[in-house]
Design an enzyme around this catalytic site. Structure first.
Site, PDB file in Angstrom:
ATOM      1  N   HIS A 120      -3.138   5.646  -1.033  1.00  0.00           N
ATOM      2  CA  HIS A 120      -4.307   4.769  -0.903  1.00  0.00           C
ATOM      3  C   HIS A 120      -5.340   5.342   0.068  1.00  0.00           C
ATOM      4  CE1 HIS A 120      -6.741   1.242  -0.415  1.00  0.00           C
ATOM      5  NE2 HIS A 120      -6.183   0.837   0.696  1.00  0.00           N
ATOM      6  N   ASP A 129       0.856  -1.191   0.000  1.00  0.00           N
ATOM      7  CA  ASP A 129       0.000   0.000   0.000  1.00  0.00           C
ATOM      8  C   ASP A 129       0.891   1.240   0.000  1.00  0.00           C
ATOM      9  OD1 ASP A 129      -2.380  -1.403   0.228  1.00  0.00           O
ATOM     10  OD2 ASP A 129      -2.830  -0.720   2.269  1.00  0.00           O
TER      11      ASP A 129
HETATM   12 ZN   LIG Z   1      -4.000  -2.730   0.334  1.00  0.00          ZN
END
Ligand SMILES: [Zn+2]
Length: 207
Positions: A58, A54
Site C-alpha cells: 500500500h 493494509d
Molecule cells: Zn488502509
C-alpha cells in the site's frame, strides 16, 4: 454458540470512504425478479473499504501484497486497550498493558463513531510507538480510525515505521461495544492476488 463481538463496520453504499477513493457499490447483475434462476451480485469497492488490513505494498512499491501475508497474523490472542483522549498516543499510555502471549493490540480511540462521515482529524501514535510495539513482541496493531497516520499525511511515517518494525495493520475497526481486555481475534483478509489491502470480517471471542 460462543458469545462474540463483531468489530466490523457494516459495508453499505453510505459508508464513508477516504476522500476521492472508490465508493462501495453493490448491484445484482442477474436478478430473480427479472426471471433469472438465481440472484448474482457484483461489487465495486476500494480495497480500503470499511474494516480492512493494509499490506506493505500500500505504501511501498516493493512491499508485500496482502496475499503474501500469513493468515496467522490475523488470528489469535489480542489485547484491546482504551486510549481515548490521547492525541498523539504515546507509548506511555500502553506501558501498563500485559501483552504476554498476546502479540496483537487493538487501540480504542473512540474518535470515529459516525461511519457515514469521514473523520476530519484522527489521533495518531507517537513516532516511538511502532518500535515499542515490536520490542514487546506485537506484530499486529489495529485502530478504530481509517489510518495509522494523520488524515492529511503524505509521507505516512507510522505506516513505514510499523512495516520496518514488522507490525501489520488493521484499520477502521468498530470497538465501541468492546470493553478493554484480552480476547481472541479473527480478522482475515481475502486472498486477493497482488492487492495492497483487503476488507476483513473482524470478530473478538473470549480470550
Ligand atoms: Zn488502509
Amino acid at each position: 454458540m460462543t458469545a462474540f463481538y463483531d468489530i466490523t463496520i457494516p459495508v453499505w453504499d453510505g459508508l464513508a470512504v477516504w476522500p476521492g477513493d472508490t465508493p462501495y457499490r453493490f448491484e445484482l447483475s442477474w436478478k430473480m425478479v427479472e426471471g433469472a434462476s438465481v440472484n448474482v451480485g457484483a461489487v465495486t469497492m476500494s480495497t480500503h473499504t470499511g474494516t480492512h488490513a493494509d499490506a506493505p505494498f500500500h505504501f511501498d512499491p516493493s512491499g508485500a501484497t496482502i496475499d503474501a501475508i500469513s493468515p496467522e497474523v490475523y488470528v489469535g490472542p489480542c489485547v484491546v486497550a482504551d486510549v481515548a483522549g490521547f492525541d498523539p498516543i504515546p507509548a506511555d499510555a500502553l506501558a501498563a498493558l500485559d501483552l504476554t502471549g498476546a502479540p496483537r493490540l487493538l487501540l480504542k480511540t473512540g474518535a470515529w463513531t459516525d461511519h457515514a462521515r469521514f473523520p476530519e482529524r484522527i489521533p495518531v501514535m507517537e513516532p516511538g510507538v511502532p518500535g515499542w510495539l515490536a520490542s514487546r513482541g506485537v506484530f499486529l496493531i489495529g485502530l478504530d480510525v481509517p489510518s495509522v497516520d494523520a488524515i492529511d499525511s503524505a509521507d505516512l511515517p507510522n505506516h513505514h515505521a510499523l512495516a520496518r518494525s514488522g507490525v501489520h495493520i488493521l484499520e477502521s475497526l468498530d470497538l465501541r461495544a468492546v470493553p478493554p481486555g484480552r480476547y481472541h481475534l479473527t480478522a482475515l483478509p481475502l486472498r486477493l492476488a497482488g492487492a495492497d489491502a483487503s476488507p476483513v470480517r473482524a470478530l473478538l471471542t473470549p480470550g
